[in-house]
Design a protein around this motif. Structure first.
Motif, PDB file in Angstrom:
ATOM      1  N   LEU A   1       7.077   2.983  -1.108  1.00  0.00           N
ATOM      2  CA  LEU A   1       6.364   2.005  -0.281  1.00  0.00           C
ATOM      3  C   LEU A   1       7.258   0.873   0.210  1.00  0.00           C
ATOM      4  CD1 LEU A   1       2.976   1.829  -2.172  1.00  0.00           C
ATOM      5  CD2 LEU A   1       3.373   2.720   0.126  1.00  0.00           C
ATOM      6  N   ALA A   2       8.253   0.483  -0.582  1.00  0.00           N
ATOM      7  CA  ALA A   2       9.131  -0.631  -0.199  1.00  0.00           C
ATOM      8  C   ALA A   2       9.882  -0.328   1.091  1.00  0.00           C
ATOM      9  CB  ALA A   2      10.109  -0.945  -1.321  1.00  0.00           C
ATOM     10  N   ASP A   3      10.062   0.953   1.423  1.00  0.00           N
ATOM     11  CA  ASP A   3      10.742   1.316   2.663  1.00  0.00           C
ATOM     12  C   ASP A   3       9.868   1.056   3.890  1.00  0.00           C
ATOM     13  OD1 ASP A   3      12.895   2.200   1.152  1.00  0.00           O
ATOM     14  OD2 ASP A   3      12.238   4.288   1.180  1.00  0.00           O
ATOM     15  N   PHE A   4       8.562   0.916   3.698  1.00  0.00           N
ATOM     16  CA  PHE A   4       7.625   0.740   4.808  1.00  0.00           C
ATOM     17  C   PHE A   4       7.089  -0.685   4.931  1.00  0.00           C
ATOM     18  CE2 PHE A   4       7.724   5.222   4.215  1.00  0.00           C
ATOM     19  CZ  PHE A   4       7.396   5.790   5.438  1.00  0.00           C
ATOM     20  N   LEU A   5       7.046  -1.403   3.829  1.00  0.00           N
ATOM     21  CA  LEU A   5       6.378  -2.702   3.804  1.00  0.00           C
ATOM     22  C   LEU A   5       7.391  -3.836   3.714  1.00  0.00           C
ATOM     23  CD1 LEU A   5       3.540  -1.677   1.348  1.00  0.00           C
ATOM     24  CD2 LEU A   5       3.452  -1.748   3.846  1.00  0.00           C
ATOM     25  N   PRO A   6       7.144  -4.945   4.427  1.00  0.00           N
ATOM     26  CA  PRO A   6       8.123  -6.041   4.474  1.00  0.00           C
ATOM     27  C   PRO A   6       8.213  -6.860   3.188  1.00  0.00           C
ATOM     28  CG  PRO A   6       6.158  -6.664   5.695  1.00  0.00           C
ATOM     29  CD  PRO A   6       5.983  -5.220   5.283  1.00  0.00           C
ATOM     30  N   ARG A   7       7.213  -6.747   2.333  1.00  0.00           N
ATOM     31  CA  ARG A   7       7.200  -7.508   1.070  1.00  0.00           C
ATOM     32  C   ARG A   7       6.366  -6.743   0.063  1.00  0.00           C
ATOM     33  NH1 ARG A   7       5.133 -10.048   4.859  1.00  0.00           N
ATOM     34  NH2 ARG A   7       6.633 -11.724   4.927  1.00  0.00           N
ATOM     35  N   PRO A   8       6.428  -7.135  -1.190  1.00  0.00           N
ATOM     36  CA  PRO A   8       5.626  -6.434  -2.212  1.00  0.00           C
ATOM     37  C   PRO A   8       4.132  -6.479  -1.895  1.00  0.00           C
ATOM     38  CG  PRO A   8       7.254  -7.865  -3.242  1.00  0.00           C
ATOM     39  CD  PRO A   8       7.265  -8.189  -1.767  1.00  0.00           C
ATOM     40  N   LEU A   9       3.441  -5.467  -2.372  1.00  0.00           N
ATOM     41  CA  LEU A   9       1.989  -5.409  -2.214  1.00  0.00           C
ATOM     42  C   LEU A   9       1.305  -6.514  -3.011  1.00  0.00           C
ATOM     43  CD1 LEU A   9       1.496  -1.568  -2.530  1.00  0.00           C
ATOM     44  CD2 LEU A   9       0.835  -2.940  -0.552  1.00  0.00           C
ATOM     45  N   PHE A  10       0.082  -6.817  -2.638  1.00  0.00           N
ATOM     46  CA  PHE A  10      -0.786  -7.719  -3.393  1.00  0.00           C
ATOM     47  C   PHE A  10      -0.845  -7.217  -4.831  1.00  0.00           C
ATOM     48  CE2 PHE A  10      -5.487  -8.638  -4.236  1.00  0.00           C
ATOM     49  CZ  PHE A  10      -5.281  -9.968  -4.580  1.00  0.00           C
ATOM     50  N   GLY A  11      -0.663  -8.119  -5.795  1.00  0.00           N
ATOM     51  CA  GLY A  11      -0.554  -7.768  -7.207  1.00  0.00           C
ATOM     52  C   GLY A  11      -1.553  -6.750  -7.718  1.00  0.00           C
ATOM     53  N   PRO A  12      -2.863  -6.969  -7.552  1.00  0.00           N
ATOM     54  CA  PRO A  12      -3.829  -5.988  -8.063  1.00  0.00           C
ATOM     55  C   PRO A  12      -3.709  -4.613  -7.407  1.00  0.00           C
ATOM     56  CG  PRO A  12      -4.894  -8.102  -7.760  1.00  0.00           C
ATOM     57  CD  PRO A  12      -3.521  -8.224  -7.142  1.00  0.00           C
ATOM     58  N   VAL A  13      -3.294  -4.567  -6.146  1.00  0.00           N
ATOM     59  CA  VAL A  13      -3.088  -3.273  -5.485  1.00  0.00           C
ATOM     60  C   VAL A  13      -1.887  -2.576  -6.121  1.00  0.00           C
ATOM     61  CG1 VAL A  13      -2.505  -2.119  -3.311  1.00  0.00           C
ATOM     62  CG2 VAL A  13      -4.158  -4.008  -3.318  1.00  0.00           C
ATOM     63  N   GLN A  14      -0.799  -3.307  -6.319  1.00  0.00           N
ATOM     64  CA  GLN A  14       0.391  -2.728  -6.936  1.00  0.00           C
ATOM     65  C   GLN A  14       0.089  -2.253  -8.350  1.00  0.00           C
ATOM     66  OE1 GLN A  14       3.567  -2.302  -5.321  1.00  0.00           O
ATOM     67  NE2 GLN A  14       3.571  -0.859  -7.033  1.00  0.00           N
ATOM     68  N   GLU A  15      -0.684  -3.037  -9.100  1.00  0.00           N
ATOM     69  CA  GLU A  15      -1.052  -2.634 -10.465  1.00  0.00           C
ATOM     70  C   GLU A  15      -1.859  -1.336 -10.454  1.00  0.00           C
ATOM     71  OE1 GLU A  15      -3.029  -6.084 -12.055  1.00  0.00           O
ATOM     72  OE2 GLU A  15      -1.223  -7.316 -11.805  1.00  0.00           O
ATOM     73  N   HIS A  16      -2.768  -1.205  -9.504  1.00  0.00           N
ATOM     74  CA  HIS A  16      -3.563   0.019  -9.366  1.00  0.00           C
ATOM     75  C   HIS A  16      -2.646   1.208  -9.081  1.00  0.00           C
ATOM     76  CE1 HIS A  16      -6.686   2.790  -8.055  1.00  0.00           C
ATOM     77  NE2 HIS A  16      -6.075   2.912  -6.897  1.00  0.00           N
ATOM     78  N   LEU A  17      -1.714   1.033  -8.155  1.00  0.00           N
ATOM     79  CA  LEU A  17      -0.795   2.119  -7.800  1.00  0.00           C
ATOM     80  C   LEU A  17       0.138   2.451  -8.960  1.00  0.00           C
ATOM     81  CD1 LEU A  17       0.064   1.124  -4.124  1.00  0.00           C
ATOM     82  CD2 LEU A  17      -1.641   2.777  -4.936  1.00  0.00           C
ATOM     83  N   ASP A  18       0.619   1.424  -9.661  1.00  0.00           N
ATOM     84  CA  ASP A  18       1.483   1.653 -10.821  1.00  0.00           C
ATOM     85  C   ASP A  18       0.752   2.464 -11.888  1.00  0.00           C
ATOM     86  OD1 ASP A  18       3.555   0.256  -9.633  1.00  0.00           O
ATOM     87  OD2 ASP A  18       3.220  -1.570 -10.803  1.00  0.00           O
ATOM     88  N   ALA A  19      -0.522   2.148 -12.112  1.00  0.00           N
ATOM     89  CA  ALA A  19      -1.303   2.889 -13.115  1.00  0.00           C
ATOM     90  C   ALA A  19      -1.442   4.354 -12.705  1.00  0.00           C
ATOM     91  CB  ALA A  19      -2.682   2.247 -13.285  1.00  0.00           C
ATOM     92  N   LEU A  20      -1.630   4.614 -11.411  1.00  0.00           N
ATOM     93  CA  LEU A  20      -1.725   5.996 -10.943  1.00  0.00           C
ATOM     94  C   LEU A  20      -0.379   6.708 -11.090  1.00  0.00           C
ATOM     95  CD1 LEU A  20      -3.838   5.549  -7.695  1.00  0.00           C
ATOM     96  CD2 LEU A  20      -4.581   6.524  -9.880  1.00  0.00           C
ATOM     97  N   LEU A  21       0.691   6.012 -10.768  1.00  0.00           N
ATOM     98  CA  LEU A  21       2.025   6.606 -10.847  1.00  0.00           C
ATOM     99  C   LEU A  21       2.368   6.983 -12.288  1.00  0.00           C
ATOM    100  CD1 LEU A  21       4.663   7.270  -9.338  1.00  0.00           C
ATOM    101  CD2 LEU A  21       5.414   4.943  -9.807  1.00  0.00           C
ATOM    102  N   HIS A  22       1.987   6.130 -13.220  1.00  0.00           N
ATOM    103  CA  HIS A  22       2.327   6.381 -14.616  1.00  0.00           C
ATOM    104  C   HIS A  22       1.359   7.334 -15.310  1.00  0.00           C
ATOM    105  CE1 HIS A  22       4.669   2.730 -13.730  1.00  0.00           C
ATOM    106  NE2 HIS A  22       5.562   3.384 -14.432  1.00  0.00           N
ATOM    107  N   SER A  23       0.255   7.647 -14.652  1.00  0.00           N
ATOM    108  CA  SER A  23      -0.694   8.594 -15.247  1.00  0.00           C
ATOM    109  C   SER A  23      -0.397  10.030 -14.828  1.00  0.00           C
ATOM    110  CB  SER A  23      -2.133   8.234 -14.838  1.00  0.00           C
ATOM    111  OG  SER A  23      -2.338   8.484 -13.462  1.00  0.00           O
ATOM    112  N   ARG A  24       0.566  10.204 -13.931  1.00  0.00           N
ATOM    113  CA  ARG A  24       0.903  11.545 -13.436  1.00  0.00           C
ATOM    114  C   ARG A  24       1.840  12.251 -14.366  1.00  0.00           C
ATOM    115  NH1 ARG A  24       2.657  11.220  -7.386  1.00  0.00           N
ATOM    116  NH2 ARG A  24       4.041  12.649  -8.361  1.00  0.00           N
TER     117      ARG A  24
END
Length: 133
Positions: A110-133
């Motif tokens: 995502l960092a290749d597409f977005l100019p700055r980090p995602l909103f914290g709760p959105v990033q936390e949601h995505l991180d949880a999905l990434l680590h559950s795979r």
């Protein structure tokens, strides 16, 4: 800025990838973003996220839980983030006046597409999905 309606953004993850849309008309550094649009009168943020995703990308989604809200640093608009699940169709440019391209982006890219980090709760949601795979 006059009182503008809030904007609902759909956070859609499928097979380890997040749906992003490329704006036809960038706003500052904001070129790629989550599918999003204004909440219309009488509509909830969940309903707006479902409608905007369908209008912009042709993808049918069902809204789930809200991830939070903030004033967006590029647009100054009040944004409400909603987890959505794809339930039909396929993502494509359905509104070529607003959207130039759609992309399913790997969670780690995502960092290749977005100019700055995602909103914290959105990033936390995505991180949880990434680590559950």
């Amino acid at each position: 800025m006059p009182d503008l309606p809030p904007v609902a953004a759909a956070v859609i993850v499928e097979r380890g990838r997040v749906l992003l849309v490329r704006r036809r008309h960038p706003e500052g550094d904001l070129v790629w973003q989550l599918p999003a649009g204004e909440v219309e009168d009488g509509e909830t943020a969940a309903q707006a996220a479902e409608r905007e995703t369908a209008e912009e990308t042709g993808l049918k989604v069902t809204a789930g839980r809200a991830l939070g809200s903030r004033v967006h640093p590029d647009t100054g608009r009040f944004l409400l983030y909603v987890v959505c699940e794809a339930v039909g169709g396929h993502a494509h440019v359905a509104d070529d006046e607003e959207i130039a391209e759609v992309a399913w982006v790997e969670l780690g890219g995502l960092a290749d597409f977005l100019p700055r980090p995602l909103f914290g709760p959105v990033q936390e949601h995505l991180d949880a999905l990434l680590h559950s795979r």
